[in-house]
Design a protein around this motif. Sequence first.
Motif, mmCIF file in Angstrom:
data_model
loop_
_atom_site.group_PDB
_atom_site.id
_atom_site.type_symbol
_atom_site.label_atom_id
_atom_site.label_comp_id
_atom_site.label_asym_id
_atom_site.label_seq_id
_atom_site.Cartn_x
_atom_site.Cartn_y
_atom_site.Cartn_z
ATOM 1 N N VAL A 225 0.827 -1.207 0.000
ATOM 2 C CA VAL A 225 0.000 0.000 0.000
ATOM 3 C C VAL A 225 0.860 1.255 0.000
ATOM 4 N N GLY A 226 1.974 1.205 0.735
ATOM 5 C CA GLY A 226 2.869 2.351 0.794
ATOM 6 C C GLY A 226 2.533 3.289 1.927
ATOM 7 N N THR A 227 3.193 4.428 1.932
ATOM 8 C CA THR A 227 2.977 5.434 2.965
ATOM 9 C C THR A 227 3.149 6.815 2.362
ATOM 10 N N ASN A 228 2.507 7.794 2.974
ATOM 11 C CA ASN A 228 2.640 9.163 2.495
ATOM 12 C C ASN A 228 3.904 9.798 3.061
ATOM 13 N N VAL A 229 4.732 10.351 2.195
ATOM 14 C CA VAL A 229 5.962 11.022 2.619
ATOM 15 C C VAL A 229 5.953 12.446 2.080
ATOM 16 N N ALA A 230 6.633 13.333 2.791
ATOM 17 C CA ALA A 230 6.661 14.736 2.399
ATOM 18 C C ALA A 230 7.470 14.929 1.120
ATOM 19 N N LYS A 231 6.920 15.734 0.199
ATOM 20 C CA LYS A 231 7.658 16.107 -1.001
ATOM 21 C C LYS A 231 8.665 17.199 -0.644
ATOM 22 N N ASN A 232 9.817 17.147 -1.258
ATOM 23 C CA ASN A 232 10.822 18.181 -1.004
ATOM 24 C C ASN A 232 10.555 19.382 -1.908
ATOM 25 N N THR A 233 9.427 20.048 -1.620
ATOM 26 C CA THR A 233 9.021 21.212 -2.406
ATOM 27 C C THR A 233 8.583 22.322 -1.467
ATOM 28 N N ASN A 234 8.653 23.557 -1.931
ATOM 29 C CA ASN A 234 8.251 24.690 -1.091
ATOM 30 C C ASN A 234 6.761 24.997 -1.199
ATOM 31 N N ILE A 235 6.006 24.122 -1.872
ATOM 32 C CA ILE A 235 4.555 24.300 -1.993
ATOM 33 C C ILE A 235 3.870 23.715 -0.754
ATOM 34 N N ILE A 236 2.951 24.491 -0.157
ATOM 35 C CA ILE A 236 2.309 24.097 1.095
ATOM 36 C C ILE A 236 1.180 23.099 0.840
ATOM 37 N N GLY A 237 1.151 22.046 1.668
ATOM 38 C CA GLY A 237 0.097 21.047 1.565
ATOM 39 C C GLY A 237 -1.130 21.432 2.370
ATOM 40 N N GLU A 238 -0.963 21.625 3.684
ATOM 41 C CA GLU A 238 -2.082 21.987 4.552
ATOM 42 C C GLU A 238 -1.664 23.115 5.482
ATOM 43 N N VAL A 239 -2.646 23.882 5.915
ATOM 44 C CA VAL A 239 -2.428 24.978 6.859
ATOM 45 C C VAL A 239 -3.327 24.749 8.064
ATOM 46 N N THR A 240 -2.738 24.735 9.259
ATOM 47 C CA THR A 240 -3.504 24.498 10.485
ATOM 48 C C THR A 240 -4.409 25.682 10.780
ATOM 49 N N GLU A 241 -5.695 25.390 10.967
ATOM 50 C CA GLU A 241 -6.658 26.463 11.241
ATOM 51 C C GLU A 241 -6.329 27.145 12.564
ATOM 52 N N GLY A 242 -6.256 28.471 12.534
ATOM 53 C CA GLY A 242 -5.980 29.244 13.735
ATOM 54 C C GLY A 242 -4.504 29.395 14.042
ATOM 55 N N GLY A 243 -3.630 28.795 13.229
ATOM 56 C CA GLY A 243 -2.190 28.908 13.449
ATOM 57 C C GLY A 243 -1.653 30.232 12.948
ATOM 58 N N TYR A 244 -0.372 30.479 13.219
ATOM 59 C CA TYR A 244 0.241 31.737 12.800
ATOM 60 C C TYR A 244 0.174 31.911 11.284
ATOM 61 N N ALA A 245 0.417 30.831 10.526
ATOM 62 C CA ALA A 245 0.385 30.923 9.060
ATOM 63 C C ALA A 245 -1.024 31.228 8.565
ATOM 64 N N ASP A 246 -2.021 30.573 9.196
ATOM 65 C CA ASP A 246 -3.410 30.802 8.802
ATOM 66 C C ASP A 246 -3.808 32.253 9.048
#
Length: 452
Positions: A225-246
């Motif tokens: 099945v595999g596993t999800n691993v982070a891409k080595n890219t500067n493109i953002i996947g998800e942003v935490t709601e209420g966080g500093y970035a959000d």
Amino acid sequence: MNALLSFVSAAFWGLVVLSILVFVHEGGHYLAARACGMRATEFFLGMPCHIKLSRKSKKRGTEFGVTPLLLGGYTRICGMEGAEDELLAPCLALVQERGRVSAADVATELGIDVERSRELLATLCDWASIEPYYDPERGEREGQRDYPETFETVRRDGQLLTKPETTEAGSPRPIEGSADDFLKAERSRTFLGKGFLKRTVTLLAGPLVNILLSILIVTSGLCLVGTNVAKNTNIIGEVTEGGYADEAGVRPGDAIVAVDGRSVSDWKSLVATLREVLSEGRSFTLTVERDGRQIPLAVDIPEGATGAKLGITAQTENVKLSLLESAGVALGYGKAVVQFALRLLMPQHTMEVLQGTSSVVGISAMASETASQGAYPLILFLAFVSMSLGIMNLLPIPPLDGGKILIEVIQLVIRRPLSLRVQTIMSYIGIAFFVFIFVFALRNDIVNIVMG
């Protein structure tokens, strides 16, 4: 209502995960015991209860079934309880001769008190050499708390491992030969009557099955099945709601090209630069690329908030690992659990390790959360808990399997059995230690649930 649903979900999935793993654990003990020639009279999903749905194997003599107390499982291997006594042989011979006899009659015949006669009969019941007879006229019933007044013979087969239909229970069956030889034959088919190696293999089998199950699930899962691993890219996947970035206006899909004027081009450089800036505990500017335009965004960090987290995650991709890589991940997790367990036993690290422990409450909550993500994450979670269960059971602390193995090793070294009193004291100390761990872990879970 949401809180109630969350509680029900956690209870259900916690029950499912723990029941499966304990049942598998006990299955390891059962199969090893049978392979070593030991009698095993019960194998159940669920904890002991007089309400049960079961079927007795005519070939094996084992009662297989399920009880409503689905909090694990158990197997009854004969000869793991009771104590040696020089009157076991004449007591067994008396029951065989009469077919059915009361504890009072045994006491009279052997010239002992009724309490000792009951201990003799209880030991022989544990060996499955005899069985209790519940007399409805006396108000006795199977599943009652105490043994009944009367005991009787059991059915037999050629190997004396099972109880098929050769003779009826309670039928007189006088011993051919000496009572001591018959007792020796009975003892040889119990846990107590086997040698050090077979007893140790039987004790090890439960934890080892849990560990092997974990390795098998993780290895096959990561391969197939595999596993999800982070891409080595500067493109953002998800942003935490209420966080500093959000709050700064960062959105999923944005490409961060600069941090406080420092150019970044991939995830590694982005993480390194953010770590440095965030450690300073000050506000800064992110430059993001969105729809072909570069947009400066101000990130407001409270003064002195060192170690703050921005609240972004990388884009991920599914990667299927090779067989060796997958096995390496499984073994690596096992190594981490071993290190955790060893540090738990070091007084200078015990409290530190306990800070990260979870009780059955925390495990249930995590099982529920993982189940909401799908079947595959839940199966992997089950594998990780199985590894932990297996390794923790190997700790040399009675009454865990590792503690029982420790007792076996001590008896091998001193060349005599440890007294029941010493074993009981060791078990009480072990139980007290684990009650302490459970209370501490439960406190951790309550704090985490309340504080979020």
